[in-house]
Design an enzyme around this catalytic site. Structure first.
Site, PDB file in Angstrom:
ATOM      1  N   SER A 159       0.828  -1.202   0.000  1.00  0.00           N
ATOM      2  CA  SER A 159       0.000   0.000   0.000  1.00  0.00           C
ATOM      3  C   SER A 159       0.863   1.253   0.000  1.00  0.00           C
ATOM      4  O   SER A 159       1.989   1.251   0.523  1.00  0.00           O
ATOM      5  CB  SER A 159      -0.855  -0.026   1.275  1.00  0.00           C
ATOM      6  OG  SER A 159      -1.391   1.242   1.539  1.00  0.00           O
ATOM      7  N   TYR A 177      -1.319  -0.082  10.270  1.00  0.00           N
ATOM      8  CA  TYR A 177      -1.639  -0.707   8.972  1.00  0.00           C
ATOM      9  C   TYR A 177      -0.433  -0.603   8.031  1.00  0.00           C
ATOM     10  O   TYR A 177       0.058  -1.610   7.498  1.00  0.00           O
ATOM     11  CB  TYR A 177      -2.867  -0.023   8.352  1.00  0.00           C
ATOM     12  CG  TYR A 177      -3.123  -0.420   6.916  1.00  0.00           C
ATOM     13  CD1 TYR A 177      -3.613  -1.674   6.596  1.00  0.00           C
ATOM     14  CD2 TYR A 177      -2.843   0.466   5.862  1.00  0.00           C
ATOM     15  CE1 TYR A 177      -3.828  -2.045   5.270  1.00  0.00           C
ATOM     16  CE2 TYR A 177      -3.049   0.106   4.548  1.00  0.00           C
ATOM     17  CZ  TYR A 177      -3.543  -1.154   4.246  1.00  0.00           C
ATOM     18  OH  TYR A 177      -3.746  -1.518   2.940  1.00  0.00           O
ATOM     19  N   LYS A 234       2.218  -3.594   6.668  1.00  0.00           N
ATOM     20  CA  LYS A 234       2.442  -3.865   5.236  1.00  0.00           C
ATOM     21  C   LYS A 234       3.935  -3.823   4.920  1.00  0.00           C
ATOM     22  O   LYS A 234       4.463  -4.677   4.200  1.00  0.00           O
ATOM     23  CB  LYS A 234       1.697  -2.826   4.381  1.00  0.00           C
ATOM     24  CG  LYS A 234       0.188  -2.998   4.366  1.00  0.00           C
ATOM     25  CD  LYS A 234      -0.166  -4.189   3.513  1.00  0.00           C
ATOM     26  CE  LYS A 234      -1.639  -4.489   3.492  1.00  0.00           C
ATOM     27  NZ  LYS A 234      -1.957  -5.726   2.790  1.00  0.00           N
TER      28      LYS A 234
END
Ligand SMILES: NC(=O)c1ccc[n+]([C@@H]2O[C@H](COP(=O)([O-])OP(=O)(O)OC[C@H]3O[C@@H](n4cnc5c(N)ncnc54)[C@H](O)[C@@H]3O)[C@@H](O)[C@H]2O)c1
Length: 321
Positions: free
Chosen positions: A116, A140, A144
């Protein structure tokens, strides 16, 4: 080729699976449907397996002997990751280990990971290149990035090609295939604005004091079918080096107000807008430099004009219920 698609019942995964099939490949969906429904599986082969269950993941590898993995399964909310970081480390890093353990027993040629733009955090320069500073601002994004590192290290040891595709904002739908965006608690701008405008609700905008021309955040929106094509072209390219991180975006950015205006025009309504304070961790501007993917794989977005994204997303919202 047999391609194991984790999260293949999710929003992006459902499009990847269909584009794979269109190119003559055999997708196998591994998804325990924790945040998706059976309808998205269609006629494709499906294993109802949680990634956390390593022995079941091994059995899936043994059964299908996949040549490629597309690993989309994960927890996806930046906001939720701030509230429950452990869930994000457990799923986005921990659960993915089952796949790497399985790759060590059942060799795979290439592993694509859904990363991402969140790995860049508050990018200083735009458009963002893959070698920009990596300073995620949320659990988050950190989870990743941690899986990217872990994957590349394991892949190097295993002699497997590993590619992290750093998606910018996936949007749009393929209504004719019956797939589009539908998350449990929708946090993405385009479906939220469409739903608000279709029900004559005010549209909430987080922050109008950013250093951008209209004061609202700017993002790079990539049509989900273009995003899916990027996976398939990458898998099909046998001349890639062993390790890459590729941005998947268009190189163009639109502000929140520009998105609202495009949707309002499409729906012929006048939006009511409520401005709220900024959300923590929202960078002002995230725009990809997608040239590396273009030069290595020959991929170019063809469905990602704002108009096509908005039209397909509106069409999907009108039929999805
Ligand atoms: N949507 C975006 O704009 C965007 C942007 C950047 C990156 N991504 C990444 O792309 C991937 C797919 O996103 P999406 O929008 O399609 O999400 P989604 O929630 O629609 O799909 C995720 C799928 O994975 C499955 N899943 C999750 N954890 C699992 C596990 N441990 N075991 C088995 N199945 C599991 C869910 O049931 C769901 O079907 C995610 O990894 C996300 O972080 C998405």
């Amino acid at each position: 080729m047999n391609v194991l698609v984790t999260g293949g019942a999710g929003y992006i995964g459902a499009h990847v699976v269909r584009v794979l099939a269109q190119h003559g490949h055999t997708p196998i969906i591994l998804d325990d449907l924790r945040s998706a429904s059976y309808e998205r599986i269609g006629d494709f082969q499906h294993e109802h397996v949680a990634l956390e269950d390593t022995s079941k993941v091994m059995a899936v590898f043994q059964k299908y002997q996949p040549e490629a993995i597309v690993h989309l399964a994960g927890s996806i909310s930046v906001r939720e990751s701030v509230q429950t970081p452990e869930k994000y480390w457990a799923n986005n890093l921990g659960a993915g280990m089952s796949l790497l353990l399985a790759c060590a027993r059942f060799p795979v040629r290439i592993f694509l990971f859904s990363s991402s733009a969140a790995v860049y955090g508050n990018a200083v320069e735009t458009p963002i290149r893959e070698n920009a500073i990596l300073e995620p601002t949320s659990p988050y994004g950190s989870s990743k990035l941690a899986f990217e590192h872990t994957l590349h290290r394991s892949a190097q040891a295993l002699g497997m090609c590993s590619i992290a595709l750093r998606y910018f904002n996936a949007a749009g739908a393929h209504t004719a295939w019956g797939v589009g965006e539908q998350h449990d608690s929708e946090e993405h701008l385009i479906p939220k604005v469409i739903r608000a405008l279709l029900t004559a609700q005010p549209v909430q905008v987080y922050g109008n004091d950013y250093p951008t021309p209209d004061g609202t955040c700017i993002r790079d929106y990539i049509h989900v079918v273009d995003l899916a094509e990027a996976h398939v072209l990458t898998l099909e390219n046998e001349y890639l080096g062993n390790q890459h991180n590729f941005n998947v975006g268009t190189g163009e950015g639109y502000s929140v107000l520009e998105i609202i205006s495009a949707i309002a025009t499409r729906l012929s309504v006048t939006p009511q807008i409520t401005f709220l304070s900024r959300r923590p961790g929202d960078p002002p501007r995230l725009i990809a430099d997608p040239s590396a993917l273009l030069s290595h794989v020959g991929w170019k977005p063809v469905h990602s004009s704002l108009q096509e994204i908005v039209n397909s997303a509106v069409e999907w919202e009108l039929v999805r219920c």
